[in-house]
Each structure stands twice: as C-alpha cells, then as structure tokens.
Design a protein around this motif. Structure first.
Motif, mmCIF file in Angstrom:
data_model
loop_
_atom_site.group_PDB
_atom_site.id
_atom_site.type_symbol
_atom_site.label_atom_id
_atom_site.label_comp_id
_atom_site.label_asym_id
_atom_site.label_seq_id
_atom_site.Cartn_x
_atom_site.Cartn_y
_atom_site.Cartn_z
ATOM 1 N N LEU A 74 -4.978 11.264 4.534
ATOM 2 C CA LEU A 74 -6.273 10.619 4.310
ATOM 3 C C LEU A 74 -7.041 11.308 3.192
ATOM 4 N N ASP A 75 -7.015 12.638 3.164
ATOM 5 C CA ASP A 75 -7.696 13.358 2.079
ATOM 6 C C ASP A 75 -7.141 12.953 0.720
ATOM 7 N N VAL A 76 -5.808 12.881 0.633
ATOM 8 C CA VAL A 76 -5.162 12.505 -0.630
ATOM 9 C C VAL A 76 -5.514 11.067 -0.995
ATOM 10 N N LEU A 77 -5.418 10.163 -0.030
ATOM 11 C CA LEU A 77 -5.724 8.755 -0.282
ATOM 12 C C LEU A 77 -7.165 8.588 -0.748
ATOM 13 N N CYS A 78 -8.109 9.253 -0.088
ATOM 14 C CA CYS A 78 -9.518 9.100 -0.461
ATOM 15 C C CYS A 78 -9.770 9.577 -1.886
ATOM 16 N N GLU A 79 -9.177 10.702 -2.262
ATOM 17 C CA GLU A 79 -9.373 11.183 -3.631
ATOM 18 C C GLU A 79 -8.754 10.201 -4.629
ATOM 19 N N ASN A 80 -7.571 9.673 -4.313
ATOM 20 C CA ASN A 80 -6.935 8.713 -5.208
ATOM 21 C C ASN A 80 -7.749 7.435 -5.342
ATOM 22 N N VAL A 81 -8.316 6.982 -4.234
ATOM 23 C CA VAL A 81 -9.145 5.775 -4.269
ATOM 24 C C VAL A 81 -10.365 5.999 -5.150
ATOM 25 N N LYS A 82 -11.006 7.155 -5.028
ATOM 26 C CA LYS A 82 -12.181 7.432 -5.861
ATOM 27 C C LYS A 82 -11.821 7.474 -7.346
ATOM 28 N N ILE A 83 -10.667 8.030 -7.655
ATOM 29 C CA ILE A 83 -10.209 8.030 -9.054
ATOM 30 C C ILE A 83 -10.038 6.596 -9.541
ATOM 31 N N ALA A 84 -9.425 5.763 -8.704
ATOM 32 C CA ALA A 84 -9.222 4.362 -9.079
ATOM 33 C C ALA A 84 -10.539 3.630 -9.234
ATOM 34 N N GLN A 85 -11.452 3.849 -8.317
ATOM 35 C CA GLN A 85 -12.751 3.177 -8.395
ATOM 36 C C GLN A 85 -13.502 3.536 -9.663
ATOM 37 N N ASP A 86 -13.417 4.796 -10.053
ATOM 38 C CA ASP A 86 -14.100 5.235 -11.274
ATOM 39 C C ASP A 86 -13.489 4.599 -12.522
ATOM 40 N N ALA A 87 -12.195 4.271 -12.463
ATOM 41 C CA ALA A 87 -11.504 3.750 -13.647
ATOM 42 C C ALA A 87 -11.559 2.234 -13.758
ATOM 43 N N LEU A 88 -11.775 1.534 -12.642
ATOM 44 C CA LEU A 88 -11.707 0.071 -12.649
ATOM 45 C C LEU A 88 -13.056 -0.556 -12.976
ATOM 46 N N PRO A 89 -13.053 -1.681 -13.689
ATOM 47 C CA PRO A 89 -14.310 -2.321 -14.076
ATOM 48 C C PRO A 89 -14.913 -3.206 -12.985
ATOM 49 N N VAL A 90 -14.196 -3.444 -11.898
ATOM 50 C CA VAL A 90 -14.666 -4.287 -10.800
ATOM 51 C C VAL A 90 -14.362 -3.577 -9.485
ATOM 52 N N PRO A 91 -14.959 -4.020 -8.375
ATOM 53 C CA PRO A 91 -14.680 -3.381 -7.082
ATOM 54 C C PRO A 91 -13.209 -3.475 -6.692
ATOM 55 N N LEU A 92 -12.806 -2.533 -5.857
ATOM 56 C CA LEU A 92 -11.434 -2.438 -5.369
ATOM 57 C C LEU A 92 -11.401 -2.722 -3.872
ATOM 58 N N ALA A 93 -10.392 -3.462 -3.417
ATOM 59 C CA ALA A 93 -10.137 -3.649 -1.994
ATOM 60 C C ALA A 93 -8.698 -3.245 -1.714
ATOM 61 N N LEU A 94 -8.454 -2.665 -0.547
ATOM 62 C CA LEU A 94 -7.129 -2.178 -0.186
ATOM 63 C C LEU A 94 -6.598 -2.893 1.050
ATOM 64 N N GLU A 95 -5.292 -3.200 1.009
ATOM 65 C CA GLU A 95 -4.647 -3.964 2.072
ATOM 66 C C GLU A 95 -3.875 -3.062 3.027
ATOM 67 N N ASN A 96 -4.007 -3.362 4.323
ATOM 68 C CA ASN A 96 -3.129 -2.750 5.322
ATOM 69 C C ASN A 96 -1.724 -3.316 5.154
#
Length: 433
Positions: free
Chosen positions: A120-142
């Motif tokens: 979870l720690d790794v995933l959260c950091e990766n998600v934040k990196i992605a959010q900072d780089a993307l021009p629109v909101p991000l959603a993640l699928e189970n």
C-alpha cells in the motif's frame, strides 16, 4: 472530491466493433484502451464519435502502478497525451503490477498486489507520482485474480479505502471482477461495496466470463451473466453511478446482442429510482494516515520487489513457486498467461501461424518456447524472439516454411549490429535457397 460528471451507459470501443458502436442507439460514451491508439492518428470511427459529442475515456493497461518501481515518466506522458487528444474528463488504470525490473520480466497481464502495508505504501506513492504528472483526474480499477497472496494484512475494502484516503484517487469498480474474486478467492462482494468510499466512485465496469474447473476466468469474451448484473444492482442500491460501461474484448457477438446487453445494463441502472450519491466529506474531516518517511518507503519497495519478482518468475519463467502460494492456482495462472501471450503475438504478427502451418502448430510451438523464455520487452519483440528461437533449432522442418520465416524475421529485425543469430540466419538463407 468534486462530484463525478455524468457519463451514462457506454461500451468499450474496439476496432472489431467500431461500425456497430456507431450505430448503437442511446450510447452515451466509450472507453478506449489507451495503448492501442495514437493521438495524432485516431481511427476515423473514433474521430466521428468524438465529433458528434460522444465522450471518450482512455483506459490504460501498462502503467503497473502496483509494481515496486516508480511509474515510467514516458508512459505517464503518453497516457496524459491521449487524455488531452480525446478531451477526456479523466483517465483510468488498474491496481496491479505487470512487470519487474530485476529480473526484467513482463507478465503481459494484470496481476494482483498483496494487500499489505508495504504494498500500500508503494502503491500510494506511485499514485501520487501519476496524479502529479497527468493533466486530468485518475481513477483506478479493482482487478480480477486467480490467486491470493500469502500473509495479507487487509481486506479488499480496507485496502481500497485507505488508498482513497491517502491519495484522493477515484475508484473504477468492476463488478465482474468482484464476482471473479468471490469464486476464486472466497471474497464477499457486498462486504467490499459496504466498505469502500462510494463518494470516490468514478464509474463501473460490467463484463462476462466463464467458470472452468471451479475457477472463474474473466474473459471479456462471453455474455454478461445474471450474477454480474445482480452485483451491478447491489452497487446501484447503494449509489447512483455516474457511468456504467460494458467491456467486450474478444469473440464479438452480433450487433443486436451487444445492444441487448447494453439494454439490460441500462434497465438495472434505472430500475432503482433516484439514489442520492454519497456526499464527499468536507475537506479536512477525513483523517489521512501519515505517509511513510522516504527511507521506509524505499525499504518497502525492496521488499515488494523481491516478492513480485519471485512470483512473476514462477509464472513466466518456470522457477519454483514461492512458499505460501496455492501451487495449483499458480499453475492455472501460468498456463493462462502463456495462452494469452500466444494469442496476442498471433495478433501482432498474424503471418506466423500461416508460416508454421496453422493455429494449432503455431500454438504448440509458441507454448513450448514460452515455457522457459519469459517476455521482457513487449509482444512485438516477443514475436521476433520466438522466430529467432525456431530458426536456431532449424525449425520449421519444412525448408520452404523456414525460408519464409527467415525472410519474415530479417525484414522486421531492422538494422541492428550483426549478432550471432543474424550471421546464422544469413547463412541459413543461403543454404535454404
């Protein structure tokens, strides 16, 4: 978190059904596999949909945000470029890992991450990196899974809830995947729906599958079964989703059947009447767990990397199954990965089955090759490596077929430094002429 814009009922756009999609009555939006389109060269059918006002959402499959490595900046840039080109309100990806870097291995498939604090720690950091780089909101699928990790520390609901609390990411809930995990991992879909923050829901996926030998395979190539529509109704009883999308990736049915499945989905979505969407809590009222210090997260990355490398190596390279995993399920997953790899390579390089004498001889040869030759650089490279593998063994046995395979390989290998295989192939051409 702002309320999600209304999307309605949509379908996954695929080239094989492009004409049918354009004719579907009442279609509100489509989703495209991000990696399958080029922003500067959109298919005409997709461009026509956009021109008539149909919303298009890019759905990524290759970021691997659940992997131990940080997201590839080039992949993030490409995903963002597609969002801009399509005028998309958001982009979506998966809670999964797809590769390891040490050793360099590609799964060619979405694999589950362990529900542990480290992951979870790794995933959260990766998600934040992605959010900072993307021009629109991000959603993640189970995702759907055939197996569970040993030593998990959280339920699916707890894992997803903390992910949302720590990152603010939206969720794309696939109800077919909830059913898959009920059959394969004994998880209760209703418990997941009860636990997750539905105010974070971006939209919903619906798809078909099939059960074989007590294992549910999320094929996206079968009709949506009633049990999955029942789960859509379960979700609908809790929240009014902004959008619901039908996924179909193979064995495409007639247009009337697609229209019928969309009608069934629409009936479930509208049958429950108006259910208010949960209001997002005011900013600052939901406590977010503190992020791990950087050094601690680096240690977590190392531990996650070791576990994922051992598992992926067992799945694609024939190494021993790590302790604690269900060995029978890992064998099922390994066979499924090899079969999918063979099918995708046949699509990327459709000449190969013809050269090798048809689908069955091709498949037999490829599965033998794949057993101990993991993919490391994508399907096109895999097709070339497969051809090299055959040629080194003086295969196929038929000389004419071998000449055709050599010519095919040489044409696509491009100008590269002459390695041993290149010199050997040139010799082979002269000998077989």
């Amino acid at each position: 978190m702002k309320p999600m814009a209304h999307l309605g009922v949509g379908i996954g756009w695929r080239p094989e059904i492009a004409d049918a999609v354009e004719r579907l009555d009442g279609l509100d939006w489509v989703e495209v596999v991000a990696e399958n389109i080029c922003p500067g060269h959109l298919p005409e059918a997709l461009r026509r949909l956009r021109e008539r006002g149909t919303r298009i959402v890019p759905h990524g499959v290759s970021l691997g945000l659940g992997g131990a490595d940080r997201p590839d900046p080039e992949k993030l840039a490409a995903l963002g470029e597609r969002a801009v080109a399509l005028g998309a309100p958001l982009v979506t990806e998966h809670i999964a890992f797809v590769r390891t870097s040490s050793p360099l291995l590609e799964a060619g498939h979405l694999l589950p991450v362990p529900r542990t604090r480290d992951a979870l720690d790794v995933l959260c950091e990766n998600v934040k990196i992605a959010q900072d780089a993307l021009p629109v909101p991000l959603a993640l699928e189970n995702i759907a899974a055939l197996f569970s990790w040993p030593g998990e520390e959280m339920t699916e609901g707890q894992f997803l809830t903390e992910l949302v609390e720590r990152t603010g990411v939206r969720l794309l809930i696939d109800v077919a995947n909830l059913h898959t995990n009920r059959v394969n991992r004994g998880e209760d879909p209703a418990a997941v729906l009860d636990a997750i923050p539905l105010e974070a829901l971006a939209y919903v996926h619906v798809a078909g599958g099939v059960e074989r030998g007590g294992v549910w395979h999320d094929t996206h190539a079968h009709p949506v079964p009633p049990v999955v529509l029942d789960l859509l109704a379960e979700l609908r009883s809790r929240v009014e989703p902004a959008g619901v999308l039908l996924e179909r990736d193979d064995d495409f049915p007639p247009e009337a059947e697609l229209a019928g499945e969309l009608a069934a989905i629409r009936e479930v979505v509208t049958a429950g009447g108006a259910v208010p969407r949960p209001a997002a809590p005011p900013p600052g009222t939901t406590p977010s767990p503190e992020r791990e210090p950087r050094g601690a997260c680096e240690a977590a990355r190392t531990r996650v990397a070791l576990g994922q490398a051992a598992l992926l190596s067992a799945l694609v390279a024939g190494t021993p199954v790590p302790e604690g995993f269900d060995r029978a399920r890992i064998r099922v997953q390994a066979r499924a990965l090899a079969a999918k790899r063979a099918d995708v390579v046949a699509k990327v390089a459709p000449e190969l089955p013809g050269i090798l004498g048809g689908r069955d001889p091709y498949r037999e040869a490829f599965l033998a090759y794949a057993k101990h030759r993991p993919m490391t650089a994508g399907y096109r490279r895999d097709a070339l490596d497969f051809a090299e593998h055959l040629l080194i063994q003086d295969l196929p046995a038929d000389a004419a077929a071998r000449r055709r395979l050599t010519a095919w390989w040489r044409e696509r290998a491009g100008a590269r430094p002459p390695r041993r295989i290149v010199r050997w192939a040139r010799t082979l051409v002269g000998r077989a002429a």
